[in-house]
Design a protein around this motif. Sequence first.
Motif, PDB file in Angstrom:
ATOM      1  N   LYS A  87     -27.988 -38.119  53.625  1.00 42.20           N
ATOM      2  CA  LYS A  87     -28.783 -39.320  53.794  1.00 42.20           C
ATOM      3  C   LYS A  87     -28.067 -40.582  53.285  1.00 42.20           C
ATOM      4  N   ARG A  88     -27.070 -40.436  52.385  1.00 45.65           N
ATOM      5  CA  ARG A  88     -26.334 -41.625  51.935  1.00 45.65           C
ATOM      6  C   ARG A  88     -24.908 -41.222  51.578  1.00 45.65           C
ATOM      7  N   PRO A  95     -15.124 -47.364  45.761  1.00 44.18           N
ATOM      8  CA  PRO A  95     -15.934 -46.749  44.698  1.00 44.18           C
ATOM      9  C   PRO A  95     -16.397 -47.757  43.659  1.00 44.18           C
ATOM     10  N   GLU A  96     -15.721 -48.936  43.591  1.00 46.11           N
ATOM     11  CA  GLU A  96     -16.149 -49.935  42.616  1.00 46.11           C
ATOM     12  C   GLU A  96     -17.542 -50.471  42.921  1.00 46.11           C
ATOM     13  N   ARG A  97     -18.029 -50.206  44.153  1.00 44.99           N
ATOM     14  CA  ARG A  97     -19.365 -50.668  44.529  1.00 44.99           C
ATOM     15  C   ARG A  97     -20.456 -49.614  44.221  1.00 44.99           C
ATOM     16  N   TRP A  98     -20.047 -48.456  43.756  1.00 43.62           N
ATOM     17  CA  TRP A  98     -21.007 -47.368  43.561  1.00 43.62           C
ATOM     18  C   TRP A  98     -22.007 -47.695  42.453  1.00 43.62           C
ATOM     19  N   SER A  99     -23.220 -47.261  42.676  1.00 41.29           N
ATOM     20  CA  SER A  99     -24.240 -47.336  41.632  1.00 41.29           C
ATOM     21  C   SER A  99     -24.116 -46.118  40.697  1.00 41.29           C
ATOM     22  N   ILE A 100     -24.939 -46.091  39.673  1.00 40.34           N
ATOM     23  CA  ILE A 100     -24.937 -44.921  38.778  1.00 40.34           C
ATOM     24  C   ILE A 100     -25.316 -43.656  39.553  1.00 40.34           C
ATOM     25  N   ASP A 101     -26.286 -43.784  40.470  1.00 35.00           N
ATOM     26  CA  ASP A 101     -26.684 -42.617  41.288  1.00 35.00           C
ATOM     27  C   ASP A 101     -25.541 -42.154  42.168  1.00 35.00           C
ATOM     28  N   ASP A 102     -24.723 -43.112  42.680  1.00 35.34           N
ATOM     29  CA  ASP A 102     -23.570 -42.722  43.493  1.00 35.34           C
ATOM     30  C   ASP A 102     -22.558 -41.943  42.652  1.00 35.34           C
ATOM     31  N   VAL A 103     -22.359 -42.401  41.405  1.00 34.49           N
ATOM     32  CA  VAL A 103     -21.446 -41.678  40.511  1.00 34.49           C
ATOM     33  C   VAL A 103     -21.961 -40.251  40.283  1.00 34.49           C
ATOM     34  N   VAL A 104     -23.283 -40.109  40.093  1.00 30.40           N
ATOM     35  CA  VAL A 104     -23.879 -38.766  39.921  1.00 30.40           C
ATOM     36  C   VAL A 104     -23.625 -37.911  41.147  1.00 30.40           C
ATOM     37  N   GLN A 105     -23.786 -38.509  42.353  1.00 31.58           N
ATOM     38  CA  GLN A 105     -23.537 -37.761  43.594  1.00 31.58           C
ATOM     39  C   GLN A 105     -22.080 -37.313  43.675  1.00 31.58           C
ATOM     40  N   TRP A 106     -21.170 -38.206  43.279  1.00 32.54           N
ATOM     41  CA  TRP A 106     -19.740 -37.847  43.294  1.00 32.54           C
ATOM     42  C   TRP A 106     -19.454 -36.703  42.324  1.00 32.54           C
ATOM     43  N   LEU A 107     -20.056 -36.765  41.113  1.00 32.80           N
ATOM     44  CA  LEU A 107     -19.852 -35.675  40.153  1.00 32.80           C
ATOM     45  C   LEU A 107     -20.309 -34.338  40.719  1.00 32.80           C
ATOM     46  N   LYS A 108     -21.406 -34.351  41.459  1.00 30.83           N
ATOM     47  CA  LYS A 108     -21.875 -33.107  42.085  1.00 30.83           C
ATOM     48  C   LYS A 108     -20.885 -32.596  43.113  1.00 30.83           C
ATOM     49  N   GLU A 109     -20.301 -33.538  43.915  1.00 30.21           N
ATOM     50  CA  GLU A 109     -19.387 -33.126  44.979  1.00 30.21           C
ATOM     51  C   GLU A 109     -18.096 -32.546  44.430  1.00 30.21           C
ATOM     52  N   VAL A 110     -17.695 -33.013  43.255  1.00 27.24           N
ATOM     53  CA  VAL A 110     -16.461 -32.492  42.661  1.00 27.24           C
ATOM     54  C   VAL A 110     -16.759 -31.406  41.630  1.00 27.24           C
ATOM     55  N   SER A 111     -18.002 -30.872  41.650  1.00 25.59           N
ATOM     56  CA  SER A 111     -18.409 -29.735  40.801  1.00 25.59           C
ATOM     57  C   SER A 111     -18.295 -30.039  39.320  1.00 25.59           C
ATOM     58  N   ILE A 116     -23.081 -35.032  34.200  1.00 23.27           N
ATOM     59  CA  ILE A 116     -24.040 -35.976  34.759  1.00 23.27           C
ATOM     60  C   ILE A 116     -24.885 -36.642  33.670  1.00 23.27           C
ATOM     61  N   GLU A 117     -25.412 -35.835  32.741  1.00 25.78           N
ATOM     62  CA  GLU A 117     -26.337 -36.375  31.746  1.00 25.78           C
ATOM     63  C   GLU A 117     -25.680 -37.472  30.898  1.00 25.78           C
ATOM     64  N   GLU A 118     -24.437 -37.211  30.434  1.00 25.85           N
ATOM     65  CA  GLU A 118     -23.743 -38.208  29.612  1.00 25.85           C
ATOM     66  C   GLU A 118     -23.432 -39.476  30.394  1.00 25.85           C
ATOM     67  N   PHE A 119     -23.038 -39.314  31.668  1.00 26.56           N
ATOM     68  CA  PHE A 119     -22.718 -40.479  32.490  1.00 26.56           C
ATOM     69  C   PHE A 119     -23.960 -41.330  32.748  1.00 26.56           C
ATOM     70  N   GLN A 120     -25.083 -40.677  32.982  1.00 23.45           N
ATOM     71  CA  GLN A 120     -26.323 -41.426  33.192  1.00 23.45           C
ATOM     72  C   GLN A 120     -26.747 -42.137  31.907  1.00 23.45           C
ATOM     73  N   LYS A 121     -26.656 -41.439  30.771  1.00 24.16           N
ATOM     74  CA  LYS A 121     -27.093 -42.010  29.499  1.00 24.16           C
ATOM     75  C   LYS A 121     -26.259 -43.238  29.131  1.00 24.16           C
ATOM     76  N   ASN A 122     -24.956 -43.207  29.477  1.00 27.41           N
ATOM     77  CA  ASN A 122     -24.062 -44.319  29.154  1.00 27.41           C
ATOM     78  C   ASN A 122     -23.893 -45.306  30.314  1.00 27.41           C
ATOM     79  N   GLU A 123     -24.699 -45.131  31.369  1.00 30.91           N
ATOM     80  CA  GLU A 123     -24.748 -46.074  32.498  1.00 30.91           C
ATOM     81  C   GLU A 123     -23.369 -46.317  33.094  1.00 30.91           C
ATOM     82  N   ILE A 124     -22.651 -45.241  33.415  1.00 35.20           N
ATOM     83  CA  ILE A 124     -21.333 -45.332  34.047  1.00 35.20           C
ATOM     84  C   ILE A 124     -21.538 -45.501  35.540  1.00 35.20           C
ATOM     85  N   ASP A 125     -21.239 -46.677  36.069  1.00 37.90           N
ATOM     86  CA  ASP A 125     -21.333 -46.908  37.511  1.00 37.90           C
ATOM     87  C   ASP A 125     -19.936 -46.964  38.108  1.00 37.90           C
ATOM     88  N   GLY A 126     -19.824 -47.346  39.396  1.00 43.54           N
ATOM     89  CA  GLY A 126     -18.543 -47.333  40.095  1.00 43.54           C
ATOM     90  C   GLY A 126     -17.547 -48.332  39.549  1.00 43.54           C
TER      91      GLY A 126
END
Length: 602
Positions: A87-88, A95-111, A116-126
């Motif tokens: 869907k997205r 990748p510099e345009r990625w949101s935090i959710d996009d970073v989470v999606q990328w982490l899933k794709e690269v296994s 994910i939890e640490e990246f979300q907590k520290n607001e790591i975006d693209g």
Amino acid sequence: MLTSSTPSACPACLTSVGSADDINFFRKIWHKKCFRCKTCEKQLGTDNATMRYNDDQTLYCVRHLVDGTTSTEKINSKLISSYEKFKRPLDYNHPERWSIDDVVQWLKEVSLNECIEEFQKNEIDGSVLADEADGLNENMIKQLISPIGTQLKFRKALRILRNNTKVCQKTNIDPKETQEKSDGSLQLLHTIQQQTEQIKSLVTTINTQTRQVEDFLTQIVKNQKSPPVNSFNQLSSTVQNQLLDLPNNISRISLAPPGSSASAIPAIDSLAPSLLSLPGAKNNFSRVTAVATSTDGPKGSNSVLFPAVVHPTLDGVAIKPVIDDKYNFENYGRYSVTIYDQQSDNVLVETLVNVVPEQEICMPKKFVLRDSVNNILVGATVQIKLQGQIVFTGKTDATGTVEIPSTLPKNCYDVEINSGSSQHKASVFRMIVYENRGADVSTQFICRQLQSDQLEIVLKWGLLPRDLDSHVFVSDGRHVYFRAKYQGNVSLDCDVTNGNGPETIKISLQPNLKYLYVVHRYSREGLLTKSGATVTFNNGELGNSTSPYQIVQIPVVNQPDANFWIVCEIDGTTKKIQMFENTFETHNYYNTDDIARKYFKQ
């Protein structure tokens, strides 16, 4: 741009298409040249509306997937799954345009789901991820990710991401063109979403209409009674006699027209007939007449007949449910019974009755266990099973008693009783749990282990008459009963005089001899045919039964003067048990051989 790292294959044809790390997953799935229908070899496009995967990930065009692979419901599910998956798609060029959710999606794709939890907590975006100068550095990586192995996997994935971004920027890819392609993909997926919702709505509508049609057909069938049937001549002589020769104290039941409240519907069982009030019957009938009936019963009921006989002098009609399988609990419940005239053209009356199982086959609140010579069985095990699964296990106390749980749901159960001694057989029988119909206490007599030529006959009954006696007449002139308990290889092993039983006879069968078994009413305070007497024949190698026991119940007929119930004759040569049907004697010559002379000649 493809690299030469670990190869990845097209999911359709297994042709190598490059590295899974370097290729946009969305583009890899829609590898145009490789997508052909498994059935017709038709070249498929990149539109999700023209192609489908089946359950084992084989590709088909829509037409062949629908016809030969799966249901519309499964296609609908696959469409929804495909939409959710793509869907997205991530814009790997920027990748510099990625949101935090996009970073989470990328982490899933690269296994790297564990990050994910640490990246979300520290607001790591693209912007933090892609910037080599002021973004994510070695110290930050160590703080975010503890395990060294995971750090190494993340550094590799991040390096590949940043390198791909540099390559794309060097090839002067127009960001506007990239955005237009992305917008086109999103538009396509939006269309798929709309079509998916339409399919879901259509499937819901079809399912609703299907249920409505089924309910309508069920109602039609329910409202169609069986055609009128006069079943009287199909029945045994015992049932015919019950309906024709009614006792003076027969149970009268009132009419309950359709629509009557539950409390107004009379309850009847299959043990004996009931008299349905039919005012004016003597004006339409000049004599006792069997008439036709039609019925409509509970769902699941089968082979239940309602013979009816009009008795004009009693202003009523005798009816009795005749149930082929008494242990099918679905045969019990509310029936609508329509009774017709002699020509089966006109309806005499339509009424409701509630058919309930006989109390004798209903689960009691307590079992009292004794052996066939009336010894209390302490520590005997009672198991109750439903469809092979044990639902209750209990042991008898010092009085031979075990309580049965009152929470068993309505159904038919298997009951198995083991005394724990090799001297006794396991007793296995069925009982029904039905609307608290069971007796407070049921006494079960457990039979003894016997040799192949031996037969044990156990008589049990209710409280009245207090004294029923077992008699065996042998064709060589012997007569075994309470005054002559032992006659060679025939013995009266237990004699009870205060109700319930057991009266137990044991026979070692001899060739060329015949044995006549009868039950005598010794005490006079109750009727023989109302005693509830049952006779159990213990030895599965005898008779025609494959079960270890053969049980006969006394017929409940209008025989108030009956003193003897002639039960059966046993052939010592063939070991066959021949039952007498509805046979009684009214004389009281219990200490003579009159019965033997009469029935051995038959």
